[in-house]
Design a protein around this motif. Structure first.
Motif, short mmCIF file in Angstrom:
data_model
loop_
_atom_site.label_atom_id
_atom_site.label_comp_id
_atom_site.label_asym_id
_atom_site.label_seq_id
_atom_site.Cartn_x
_atom_site.Cartn_y
_atom_site.Cartn_z
N MET A 1 0.85 -1.18 0.00
CA MET A 1 0.00 0.00 0.00
C MET A 1 0.89 1.23 0.00
N SER A 2 0.55 2.20 -0.82
CA SER A 2 1.38 3.40 -0.88
C SER A 2 1.28 4.17 0.42
N GLY A 3 2.30 4.97 0.70
CA GLY A 3 2.31 5.79 1.91
C GLY A 3 1.17 6.77 1.93
N ASP A 4 0.82 7.29 0.76
CA ASP A 4 -0.27 8.26 0.69
C ASP A 4 -1.60 7.60 1.05
N SER A 5 -1.87 6.43 0.51
CA SER A 5 -3.13 5.77 0.82
C SER A 5 -3.16 5.34 2.29
N GLN A 6 -2.03 4.92 2.82
CA GLN A 6 -1.97 4.54 4.23
C GLN A 6 -2.27 5.73 5.14
N LYS A 7 -1.72 6.89 4.82
CA LYS A 7 -1.97 8.08 5.64
C LYS A 7 -3.44 8.49 5.56
N LEU A 8 -4.04 8.38 4.38
CA LEU A 8 -5.47 8.69 4.24
C LEU A 8 -6.32 7.75 5.08
N ALA A 108 -14.70 10.35 6.92
CA ALA A 108 -14.10 9.01 6.96
C ALA A 108 -14.33 8.27 5.64
N ALA A 109 -15.55 8.28 5.15
CA ALA A 109 -15.86 7.56 3.91
C ALA A 109 -15.13 8.17 2.71
N ALA A 110 -15.09 9.50 2.64
CA ALA A 110 -14.41 10.17 1.53
C ALA A 110 -12.91 9.91 1.56
N LEU A 111 -12.32 9.92 2.75
CA LEU A 111 -10.89 9.64 2.87
C LEU A 111 -10.59 8.19 2.49
N ARG A 112 -11.49 7.27 2.84
CA ARG A 112 -11.32 5.87 2.45
C ARG A 112 -11.43 5.72 0.93
N ALA A 113 -12.34 6.47 0.32
CA ALA A 113 -12.45 6.45 -1.14
C ALA A 113 -11.18 6.98 -1.79
N ARG A 114 -10.65 8.08 -1.26
CA ARG A 114 -9.40 8.64 -1.79
C ARG A 114 -8.25 7.65 -1.63
N ALA A 115 -8.22 6.94 -0.50
CA ALA A 115 -7.17 5.95 -0.26
C ALA A 115 -7.27 4.81 -1.28
N ALA A 116 -8.49 4.36 -1.54
CA ALA A 116 -8.69 3.27 -2.51
C ALA A 116 -8.24 3.72 -3.91
N ILE A 117 -8.55 4.94 -4.25
CA ILE A 117 -8.14 5.48 -5.57
C ILE A 117 -6.62 5.62 -5.62
N ALA A 118 -6.02 6.13 -4.56
CA ALA A 118 -4.56 6.30 -4.51
C ALA A 118 -3.86 4.94 -4.61
N LYS A 119 -4.41 3.94 -3.94
CA LYS A 119 -3.82 2.59 -3.98
C LYS A 119 -3.91 2.02 -5.39
N LYS A 120 -5.07 2.19 -6.01
CA LYS A 120 -5.26 1.67 -7.37
C LYS A 120 -4.35 2.40 -8.36
N THR A 121 -4.20 3.70 -8.18
CA THR A 121 -3.34 4.51 -9.07
C THR A 121 -1.88 4.13 -8.90
N SER A 122 -1.46 3.85 -7.67
CA SER A 122 -0.05 3.53 -7.43
C SER A 122 0.33 2.15 -8.00
N LYS A 123 -0.66 1.28 -8.18
CA LYS A 123 -0.40 -0.04 -8.74
C LYS A 123 -0.31 0.00 -10.26
#
Length: 124
Positions: A1-8, A108-123
């Motif tokens: 998991m990217s650091g950005d998605s983990q922080k989110l 919380a839900a919006a930050l989780r959505a951003r984290a999911a997008i960041a994780k998908k983008t980093s892959k």
């Protein structure tokens, strides 16, 4: 998991645990979303954890949201989703979370959505 998605995700968890609006948490969310660029001081951060309107600005573009209150247990539950345009079926981008207020739930839900997008983008 990217650091950005983990922080989110960490920020989302803090929203889920918060008992009330938190200006320090607002500032950390603002800093993370803006990548530290042009953030200014903490008092300049929108009141994400205390205002549904401010929290709504965290929902990634193209996603929809729903919120409601569990009247038996007195917590708020929010989900952030997108519709699959081919089938019309919702695709969950974020798990939702029970919190003490609708603004905290939406954060919380919006930050989780951003984290999911960041994780998908980093892959890729």
């Amino acid at each position: 998991m990217s650091g950005d998605s983990q922080k989110l995700l960490e920020l989302a968890e803090r929203c889920e645990k918060a008992e009330r609006p938190d200006r320090g948490l607002d500032a950390e969310i603002h800093f993370r979303i803006k990548n530290g660029i042009g953030v200014g001081c903490a008092s300049d951060a929108p009141a994400f954890t205390g205002s549904l309107d401010a929290a709504l600005t965290l929902v990634p573009e193209g996603l929809s949201w729903t919120t409601g209150q569990n009247v038996h247990h007195l917590y708020w539950h929010t989900g952030v989703n997108r519709l699959n345009l081919g089938t019309g079926a919702p695709e969950s981008v974020s798990c939702s979370a029970p919190t003490k207020s609708p603004a905290l739930a939406l954060c919380a839900a919006a930050l989780r959505a951003r984290a999911a997008i960041a994780k998908k983008t980093s892959k890729g």
